[in-house]
Enzyme design. Structure first.
Site, PDB file in Angstrom:
ATOM      1  N   THR A 204      -9.019   0.268   6.120  1.00  0.00           N
ATOM      2  CA  THR A 204      -7.866   0.611   5.290  1.00  0.00           C
ATOM      3  C   THR A 204      -6.566   0.656   6.088  1.00  0.00           C
ATOM      4  OG1 THR A 204      -8.293   2.975   5.675  1.00  0.00           O
ATOM      5  CG2 THR A 204      -9.300   1.976   3.727  1.00  0.00           C
ATOM      6  N   VAL A 205      -5.476   0.495   5.340  1.00  0.00           N
ATOM      7  CA  VAL A 205      -4.153   0.786   5.893  1.00  0.00           C
ATOM      8  C   VAL A 205      -3.649   2.054   5.206  1.00  0.00           C
ATOM      9  CG1 VAL A 205      -3.528  -1.542   6.561  1.00  0.00           C
ATOM     10  CG2 VAL A 205      -3.122  -0.832   4.214  1.00  0.00           C
TER      11      VAL A 205
ATOM     12  N   TYR B 187      -4.913   5.043  -9.671  1.00  0.00           N
ATOM     13  CA  TYR B 187      -6.080   4.260  -9.278  1.00  0.00           C
ATOM     14  C   TYR B 187      -7.305   4.663 -10.094  1.00  0.00           C
ATOM     15  CZ  TYR B 187      -3.637   2.268  -5.283  1.00  0.00           C
ATOM     16  OH  TYR B 187      -2.765   1.564  -4.494  1.00  0.00           O
TER      17      TYR B 187
ATOM     18  N   TRP C  63      -7.662  -6.862   5.047  1.00  0.00           N
ATOM     19  CA  TRP C  63      -6.239  -7.050   5.315  1.00  0.00           C
ATOM     20  C   TRP C  63      -6.068  -8.081   6.428  1.00  0.00           C
ATOM     21  CZ3 TRP C  63      -3.177  -5.176   1.775  1.00  0.00           C
ATOM     22  CH2 TRP C  63      -3.549  -4.028   1.065  1.00  0.00           C
TER      23      TRP C  63
ATOM     24  N   CYS D 238       0.815  -1.221   0.000  1.00  0.00           N
ATOM     25  CA  CYS D 238       0.000   0.000   0.000  1.00  0.00           C
ATOM     26  C   CYS D 238       0.848   1.271   0.000  1.00  0.00           C
ATOM     27  CB  CYS D 238      -0.912   0.009   1.223  1.00  0.00           C
ATOM     28  SG  CYS D 238      -1.867   1.535   1.383  1.00  0.00           S
TER      29      CYS D 238
ATOM     30  N   ARG E 256     -14.537   0.653   3.822  1.00  0.00           N
ATOM     31  CA  ARG E 256     -13.435  -0.304   3.840  1.00  0.00           C
ATOM     32  C   ARG E 256     -12.548  -0.052   5.053  1.00  0.00           C
ATOM     33  NH1 ARG E 256      -9.821   0.684   0.448  1.00  0.00           N
ATOM     34  NH2 ARG E 256     -10.655   2.534  -0.577  1.00  0.00           N
TER      35      ARG E 256
END
Length: 314
Positions: A121-122, A185, A87, A54, A119
């Site tokens: 997320t990281v 993206y 994740w 990421c 979501r």
């Protein structure tokens, strides 16, 4: 599929009516600081969860290492291949984060806010005292590491966010985000030809401008690394190994831009950048993750990443 009330990644829609990718907003955005309503700045209180694939998480790790904050903020690392359950901490013994005791990141989001529907997320910052998520604001996290955590910086830490350049850094960072960091993206997740072409042109127009800028400057703001260099680097590091093919941003490779390529190698050869850049994990995450369009899970063998060690002449 859901975990608690957390909607896992395949159910979250981030595409508008024109087929454009529109990234979800961050939910946990309380700033760090010493004022009311802010997250207290303390050593040993927070755990940063990241994944090597990421770019948003990678830039926080680079900043932490450059500033010497590894013993102040603990680090948890997820697998680079995001599953349909989110994740996963499969790199750790028994497949759970050793501090938080979670297998999948959405578990701690559900514990923090049972009504959260985005979501998980990281990067995610967890308050170890409460075991709850306190910040997932990837855009601003490095600013906090660079400013309010300054009392914990190592003695020779670089000033990544100097006061006299902050307005310029923030302006450039906004451009980098919309046109490049998130631009790839927008191209890769587009669901219409026009949305894809708009994003494709945005990406390469900005790369052309940066190539010119770096033709007469060692870094984005002269001879010293700033926060902006970290943000640009994480996208460039993923360009040839992932974005060029997976996201169809294939007008040029990074290695086709002489100045951007030399600049990228110079940064990579700084330990905080190179030691945290895992090209194999990046390929695994983009080619084998839950969003990849790769039904047979074929992982490309190339490109040759040993060239990142070649002289940069900058």
């Amino acid at each position: 599929m859901t975990i608690g009330k957390i909607v896992t990644s395949e159910k979250v829609k981030e595409i508008d009516k024109n087929g454009k990718f529109v990234r979800q907003h961050n939910h946990f955005t309380a700033p760090f600081g010493d004022q009311a309503g802010m997250l207290p700045v303390e050593a040993g209180r927070y755990r940063l969860l990241w994944a090597a694939v990421c770019p948003w998480a990678h830039r926080s790790i680079i900043a932490i290492k450059l500033l010497g904050l590894e013993n102040v903020i603990s680090i948890g690392k997820a697998s680079p291949v995001r599953t349909k359950q989110g994740w996963e901490f499969s790199l750790d013994p028994n497949g759970v984060d050793p501090v938080l005791g979670i297998r999948y990141l959405p578990e701690i989001y559900a514990k923090t806010d049972p009504d959260y529907s985005g979501r998980a997320t990281v990067p995610t910052v967890v308050d170890v005292k409460t075991g709850k998520v306190v910040n997932n604001d990837y855009f601003n996290l490095t600013y906090y590491w660079e400013t309010v955590f300054k009392p914990f910086h190592k003695a020779d830490a670089p000033d990544l966010y100097p006061e006299h350049l902050r307005a310029d850094i923030e302006e450039l960072n906004q451009t980098l985000f919309h046109e490049l960091n998130n631009g790839v993206y927008k191209a890769g997740f587009a669901q219409s030809q026009q949305a894809y072409e708009d994003a494709y042109n945005l990406v390469f127009n900005r790369l052309d401008e940066l190539e010119k800028r770096l033709s007469h400057s060692r870094y984005l703001f002269g001879d010293h690394i700033t926060d902006s260099d970290i943000r640009l680097y994480v996208t460039l590091a993923r360009f040839d190994v992932a974005y060029y093919s997976v996201f169809n941003t294939n007008r040029n490779r990074l290695v086709d831009f002489p100045h951007l390529w030399a600049y990228s190698r110079r940064l990579y050869q700084i330990p905080a950048f190179g030691s945290t850049t895992d090209f194999q994990a990046i390929k695994q995450g983009y080619y084998l993750g839950d969003h990849a369009k790769n039904p047979y899970d074929i992982l490309p063998l190339g490109p040759d990443v040993s060239i990142w060690y070649t002289s940069n002449n900058r």
